[in-house]
Design a protein around this motif. Structure first.
Motif, PDB file in Angstrom:
ATOM      1  N   VAL A   6       0.879  -1.175   0.000  1.00  0.00           N
ATOM      2  CA  VAL A   6       0.000   0.000   0.000  1.00  0.00           C
ATOM      3  C   VAL A   6       0.907   1.212   0.000  1.00  0.00           C
ATOM      4  O   VAL A   6       1.627   1.468   0.967  1.00  0.00           O
ATOM      5  N   ARG A   7       0.902   1.979  -1.096  1.00  0.00           N
ATOM      6  CA  ARG A   7       1.894   3.029  -1.312  1.00  0.00           C
ATOM      7  C   ARG A   7       1.348   4.419  -1.030  1.00  0.00           C
ATOM      8  O   ARG A   7       0.287   4.815  -1.506  1.00  0.00           O
ATOM      9  N   GLY A   8       2.113   5.150  -0.207  1.00  0.00           N
ATOM     10  CA  GLY A   8       1.880   6.580  -0.071  1.00  0.00           C
ATOM     11  C   GLY A   8       0.745   6.992   0.841  1.00  0.00           C
ATOM     12  O   GLY A   8       0.318   8.153   0.817  1.00  0.00           O
ATOM     13  N   TRP A  11       0.157   8.208   7.555  1.00  0.00           N
ATOM     14  CA  TRP A  11       0.104   7.596   8.878  1.00  0.00           C
ATOM     15  C   TRP A  11       0.879   8.473   9.848  1.00  0.00           C
ATOM     16  O   TRP A  11       2.095   8.643   9.724  1.00  0.00           O
ATOM     17  N   LYS A  12       0.166   9.061  10.778  1.00  0.00           N
ATOM     18  CA  LYS A  12       0.795   9.899  11.809  1.00  0.00           C
ATOM     19  C   LYS A  12       1.727  10.950  11.208  1.00  0.00           C
ATOM     20  O   LYS A  12       2.927  10.984  11.473  1.00  0.00           O
ATOM     21  N   GLN A  13       1.176  11.771  10.363  1.00  0.00           N
ATOM     22  CA  GLN A  13       1.856  12.940   9.817  1.00  0.00           C
ATOM     23  C   GLN A  13       2.961  12.625   8.814  1.00  0.00           C
ATOM     24  O   GLN A  13       3.769  13.496   8.493  1.00  0.00           O
ATOM     25  N   VAL A  16       3.691   6.836   4.025  1.00  0.00           N
ATOM     26  CA  VAL A  16       4.337   5.541   4.282  1.00  0.00           C
ATOM     27  C   VAL A  16       3.952   4.532   3.205  1.00  0.00           C
ATOM     28  O   VAL A  16       2.957   4.700   2.480  1.00  0.00           O
ATOM     29  N   ASP A  17       4.747   3.480   3.139  1.00  0.00           N
ATOM     30  CA  ASP A  17       4.402   2.277   2.393  1.00  0.00           C
ATOM     31  C   ASP A  17       4.149   1.167   3.407  1.00  0.00           C
ATOM     32  O   ASP A  17       4.957   0.957   4.321  1.00  0.00           O
ATOM     33  N   LEU A  18       3.040   0.479   3.240  1.00  0.00           N
ATOM     34  CA  LEU A  18       2.705  -0.639   4.109  1.00  0.00           C
ATOM     35  C   LEU A  18       2.894  -1.925   3.319  1.00  0.00           C
ATOM     36  O   LEU A  18       2.275  -2.118   2.268  1.00  0.00           O
ATOM     37  N   LEU A  19       3.746  -2.811   3.832  1.00  0.00           N
ATOM     38  CA  LEU A  19       4.052  -4.077   3.168  1.00  0.00           C
ATOM     39  C   LEU A  19       3.365  -5.216   3.915  1.00  0.00           C
ATOM     40  O   LEU A  19       3.498  -5.321   5.150  1.00  0.00           O
ATOM     41  N   ILE A  20       2.624  -6.030   3.181  1.00  0.00           N
ATOM     42  CA  ILE A  20       1.841  -7.120   3.754  1.00  0.00           C
ATOM     43  C   ILE A  20       2.326  -8.448   3.176  1.00  0.00           C
ATOM     44  O   ILE A  20       2.573  -8.556   1.965  1.00  0.00           O
ATOM     45  N   THR A  29       7.228   1.417   6.130  1.00  0.00           N
ATOM     46  CA  THR A  29       8.428   2.173   5.802  1.00  0.00           C
ATOM     47  C   THR A  29       8.048   3.556   5.285  1.00  0.00           C
ATOM     48  O   THR A  29       6.919   3.771   4.825  1.00  0.00           O
ATOM     49  N   PRO A  30       8.972   4.507   5.311  1.00  0.00           N
ATOM     50  CA  PRO A  30       8.706   5.793   4.668  1.00  0.00           C
ATOM     51  C   PRO A  30       8.382   5.594   3.186  1.00  0.00           C
ATOM     52  O   PRO A  30       8.867   4.663   2.546  1.00  0.00           O
TER      53      PRO A  30
END
Length: 422
Positions: A6-8, A11-13, A16-20, A29-30
């Motif tokens: 999930v890119r861009g 999250w909390k200002q 981020v990228d969320l990797l699943i 990650t940033p």
């Protein structure tokens, strides 16, 4: 390698990228520092959207079995998942009452059949047989069948001795009792807050003392027994003061309030608006301010919707004859996110109230976005606007005083275990 990226998302200002991977969080990650995705990884562009963990609602009424014209488990979970909730706890005031394993198992089966990939239903078992307040329900049987807590819900237990035994038995099972705190004598027959407004409207009121008397009893039992108790839908400043005192004394007491007590008050009843009839009743603006401050301070631990659907014809009667209850699963996230947007709540308080607090109290898994967390999350558009109506709500029932209001914030998609549900 991840199955899903999930890119861009925000999250909390930060973006981020969320990797699943395999239904679990692999890494957060940033933005764009997660590297080039593997060819078989699915990538979702989430720029402009807010990332949230799936929320947990600790207090709902699904109405099934027995009252499916108001709501059924399929429609209730539809409202939940579109409202951002990945887990909902549902009260035992079904027909028949959820006071035996067969009813619990039926509810769980209906949830699995209608929404096999989630959201999750977590039944709350009856504290007493038939909710009659006379004899304890078979609590161990209910726990084995899948109940996560116990409550007599809207039927307060007058017997302090019986309530003590219920707390002890639940504690032996490693579970918590949820109490609807209302003195069954002082509060009887009240249909709104007792105040000059109720006097002017000619409606019997329920005084704030009806709530605080029962809360005081529960606090003292929790202190004496050193056993946790959870106080449902707190509505008054005086209740907040008692809870603050209890927490200062180290009593094992937790509490919830609901979005409607934060943003509405007794003036919503003007014109004999039955959609604003709820128990405990909407109180004064001063009570709303005290509840909001208590939530910020941690005196109130969590938020819950107390989603209580009713068919339209049931509310279209004289005020005294209308049932109590407000539908809340569709609107709760937008309403409380509005408090975040206005600066009245910070994001950490919001996340504690809607996710990490209920997870801790009721021993439910939650997504902290740490590696290994369940990949249950929401992509939320804080700028999307929508008008509350029967057509825009997913619940069968639209009994809310927010009908016709325009709210900001809408769920774009919801993932459970890394799988897109809506």
């Amino acid at each position: 390698m991840p199955d899903l990226i999930v890119r861009g998302a925000r999250w909390k200002q930060q973006e981020v990228d969320l990797l699943i991977r395999r239904g679990k969080v692999l890494e957060l990650t940033p933005y764009e520092k997660s590297g080039t995705p593997a060819k078989n990884a699915r990538v979702i562009d989430a720029k402009g959207l807010t990332l949230l963990p799936s929320l947990i609602d600790a207090h709902t009424h699904m109405r099934e079995p027995g009252q499916e014209w108001k709501e059924d488990i399929a429609s209730g979970l539809d409202a939940a998942v579109h409202g951002g909730f990945g887990t909902v706890l549902c009260m035992a005031n079904t027909d028949p009452v959820n006071d035996n394993a067969s009813v619990t198992e039926l509810m769980l089966e209906q949830a699995s059949r209608s929404w096999p990939k989630g959201p999750r239903l977590a039944p709350i078992g009856a504290l007493t047989k038939g909710l009659a307040g006379q004899e304890l329900a078979p609590m161990e049987e209910l726990a084995r069948a899948g109940c996560v807590a116990f409550s007599n819900d809207g039927v307060p237990i007058a017997s302090t001795e019986l309530f003590r035994r219920a707390m002890e038995y639940a504690s032996d099972l490693g579970m918590v009792v949820i109490d609807h705190c209302e003195d069954p004598f002082l509060g009887k027959g009240g249909s709104m807050n007792e105040s000059p407004v109720s006097g002017r409207l000619g409606l019997k009121g329920q005084p704030w003392a009806a709530e605080t008397i029962q809360i005081a009893r529960d606090i003292e039992l929790a202190r004496y027994l050193n056993i946790p108790v959870h106080i449902a839908h707190v509505s008054t400043r005086q209740s907040v003061e008692l809870l603050a005192w209890a927490k200062d004394k180290g009593a094992p007491v937790t509490a919830e309030t609901c979005p409607h007590y934060l943003v509405l008050d007794e003036s919503s009843v003007e014109g004999y608006n039955t959609r604003a009839k709820v128990n405990p009743p909407l109180r004064t603006p001063d009570d709303s301010a005290a509840l909001l401050q208590a939530l910020r301070d941690g005196v109130i631990d969590i938020l819950a919707t107390d989603h209580a659907p009713h068919a339209a014809h049931e509310k279209e009667v004289e005020f005294d004859h209308a049932p109590f209850g407000i539908s809340g699963l569709d609107t709760a996230l937008s309403v409380t996110w509005g408090l975040v947007a206005s600066g009245d709540l910070d994001l950490d308080t919001f996340l504690r109230a809607w996710c990490y607090g209920p997870a801790s109290i009721f021993n439910i898994a939650a997504n902290t976005f740490e590696p290994g967390s369940p990949a249950d999350f929401v992509l939320f558009d804080p700028d999307a606007t929508w008008t509350v109506s029967a057509e825009t709500m997913h619940s069968k029932s639209a009994n809310t005083p927010l009908l016709g209001r325009t709210l900001s914030g809408r769920v774009v998609s919801h993932f459970i275990g890394g799988k897109k549900i809506v």
